[in-house]
Design a protein around this motif. Structure first.
Motif, PDB file in Angstrom:
ATOM      1  N   GLN A 161       0.991  -0.997  -0.184  1.00 33.06           N
ATOM      2  CA  GLN A 161       0.242   0.675   0.275  1.00 33.06           C
ATOM      3  C   GLN A 161       0.841   0.982   0.280  1.00 33.06           C
ATOM      4  OE1 GLN A 161      -2.308  -1.334   3.528  1.00 33.06           O
ATOM      5  NE2 GLN A 161      -4.461  -1.425   1.996  1.00 33.06           N
TER       6      GLN A 161
ATOM      7  N   CYS B  58       1.751  11.254  -2.404  1.00 29.72           N
ATOM      8  CA  CYS B  58       1.331  12.876  -2.256  1.00 29.72           C
ATOM      9  C   CYS B  58       1.738  13.945  -3.766  1.00 29.72           C
ATOM     10  CB  CYS B  58       1.400  14.048  -1.478  1.00 29.72           C
ATOM     11  SG  CYS B  58       0.642  15.915  -1.729  1.00 29.72           S
TER      12      CYS B  58
ATOM     13  N   GLU C 121      -7.971   2.922  -3.756  1.00 28.10           N
ATOM     14  CA  GLU C 121      -8.248   2.972  -2.752  1.00 28.10           C
ATOM     15  C   GLU C 121      -9.204   4.205  -2.117  1.00 28.10           C
ATOM     16  OE1 GLU C 121      -7.219  -0.752  -0.282  1.00 28.10           O
ATOM     17  OE2 GLU C 121      -8.391  -0.765  -2.306  1.00 28.10           O
ATOM     18  N   ARG C 122      -8.727   5.341  -2.596  1.00 27.90           N
ATOM     19  CA  ARG C 122      -9.700   6.124  -1.991  1.00 27.90           C
ATOM     20  C   ARG C 122      -8.645   7.663  -2.663  1.00 27.90           C
ATOM     21  NH1 ARG C 122      -9.885   7.550   3.997  1.00 27.90           N
ATOM     22  NH2 ARG C 122      -7.663   7.025   4.870  1.00 27.90           N
TER      23      ARG C 122
ATOM     24  N   ALA D 187       0.577   6.253  -0.092  1.00 26.99           N
ATOM     25  CA  ALA D 187      -0.138   6.780  -0.026  1.00 26.99           C
ATOM     26  C   ALA D 187       0.867   8.061  -0.672  1.00 26.99           C
ATOM     27  CB  ALA D 187      -0.072   7.310   1.773  1.00 26.99           C
TER      28      ALA D 187
ATOM     29  N   LYS E 287      -3.545  14.118  -3.150  1.00 30.19           N
ATOM     30  CA  LYS E 287      -3.035  12.503  -2.521  1.00 30.19           C
ATOM     31  C   LYS E 287      -3.720  11.983  -2.597  1.00 30.19           C
ATOM     32  CE  LYS E 287      -1.212  15.537   1.521  1.00 30.19           C
ATOM     33  NZ  LYS E 287      -1.636  16.446   3.021  1.00 30.19           N
ATOM     34  N   VAL E 288      -3.795  10.128  -2.455  1.00 34.49           N
ATOM     35  CA  VAL E 288      -3.872   9.127  -3.259  1.00 34.49           C
ATOM     36  C   VAL E 288      -3.615   7.920  -2.248  1.00 34.49           C
ATOM     37  CG1 VAL E 288      -4.771  10.120  -4.991  1.00 34.49           C
ATOM     38  CG2 VAL E 288      -2.368   8.919  -5.084  1.00 34.49           C
ATOM     39  N   GLU E 289      -4.658   7.217  -2.062  1.00 32.94           N
ATOM     40  CA  GLU E 289      -3.947   5.801  -1.155  1.00 32.94           C
ATOM     41  C   GLU E 289      -4.509   4.249  -2.415  1.00 32.94           C
ATOM     42  OE1 GLU E 289      -5.936   4.950   1.923  1.00 32.94           O
ATOM     43  OE2 GLU E 289      -5.490   7.261   3.192  1.00 32.94           O
TER      44      GLU E 289
ATOM     45  N   ARG F 248      -2.938   0.736  -3.964  1.00 33.96           N
ATOM     46  CA  ARG F 248      -2.824  -1.298  -3.472  1.00 33.96           C
ATOM     47  C   ARG F 248      -2.324  -1.041  -5.200  1.00 33.96           C
ATOM     48  NH1 ARG F 248      -5.760  -5.358  -3.654  1.00 33.96           N
ATOM     49  NH2 ARG F 248      -8.138  -3.973  -3.371  1.00 33.96           N
TER      50      ARG F 248
ATOM     51  N   THR G   7      -7.452  11.554  -1.014  1.00 30.48           N
ATOM     52  CA  THR G   7      -7.839  11.920   0.871  1.00 30.48           C
ATOM     53  C   THR G   7      -8.117  13.427   0.940  1.00 30.48           C
ATOM     54  OG1 THR G   7      -5.135  12.016   1.019  1.00 30.48           O
ATOM     55  CG2 THR G   7      -7.091   9.957   1.795  1.00 30.48           C
TER      56      THR G   7
END
Length: 221
Positions: free
Chosen positions: A101, A105, A161-162, A103, A190-192, A194, A164
């Motif tokens: 995973q 930016c 995933e999402r 995160a 900013k994203v997450e 996987r 943010t």
């Protein structure tokens, strides 16, 4: 970027410039804007002066080696009308992303195009720019990541995933291949995400969204 490749791997640089890498014709490198931490900040003016950092990257090791080797031999880098003295060149390792995973930016806007298909199901435009938060953006963004994985010969099991955070919309004037001007709208995000760690490392080195080779979608953290 291409002039750096021309110094070390001219044939590879010419091939990428002509058609990108198969199967999607993507150009596998990106770069940041130059950053000058000690420069005086003034509203509406790009902070320039003193020691700074310019980052560039690629998920292709041969390109990374070519960029680093070429920069090490250049005392001055011409950035438009500005001259940057090259004091040091460092090669950074990508994070491990062992959890599968990440995160991400971006410090430059992510730009994306949609399919440009109207209500009739027929493509009506090639300039169907999408902004984060708009219908279709998430799907187009995820598909872009999957195409990058396919370009690197990796399993395209990549999931957004999402989202943010979404920065303010920005639009940049760019020159087209025929000389005609245009604009690319986008926003920092900013994203997450996987995926397999190797894919996440490639994305960290490449950037998010389209037009990474024009400085868009640079992963800052």
């Amino acid at each position: 970027m291409y002039s750096l490749l021309d110094r070390k791997v001219p044939q590879l640089g010419a091939e990428i410039h002509a058609g990108g890498l198969k199967p999607h014709g993507m150009v596998p490198f990106g770069y940041s804007a130059p950053v000058f931490p000690r420069a005086e900040r003034r509203r509406g003016v790009y902070a320039l002066g003193g020691p700074g950092v310019w980052e560039l990257a690629s998920p292709v090791p041969e390109l990374v080696e070519a960029f680093a080797s070429a920069l090490a031999e250049i005392p001055v880098l011409a950035w438009g009308a500005t001259a940057f003295f090259v004091d040091e060149v460092r090669i950074l390792e990508a994070p491990s992303f062992s959890s599968g995973q990440a995160a991400f930016c971006t410090s430059t806007p992510v730009v994306l195009k949609g399919a440009g298909v109207g209500a009739s199901g027929v493509r009506e435009t090639r300039q169907d720019w999408l902004l984060p938060g708009e219908p279709g953006w998430d799907l187009a963004f995820e598909r872009n990541l999957q195409r990058k994985a396919e370009t690197m010969g990796l399993d395209p099991d990549v999931t957004l995933e999402r989202v943010t955070w979404i920065g303010p919309k920005r639009s940049f004037a760019v020159a087209g291949s025929t000389g005609a001007g245009g604009s690319k709208p986008g926003a920092c995000v900013k994203v997450e995400v996987r995926a397999d760690p190797e894919i996440l490392q490639a994305l960290w080195s490449w950037g998010l969204g389209q037009s990474n080779s024009a400085g868009f979608g640079w992963v800052d953290a």
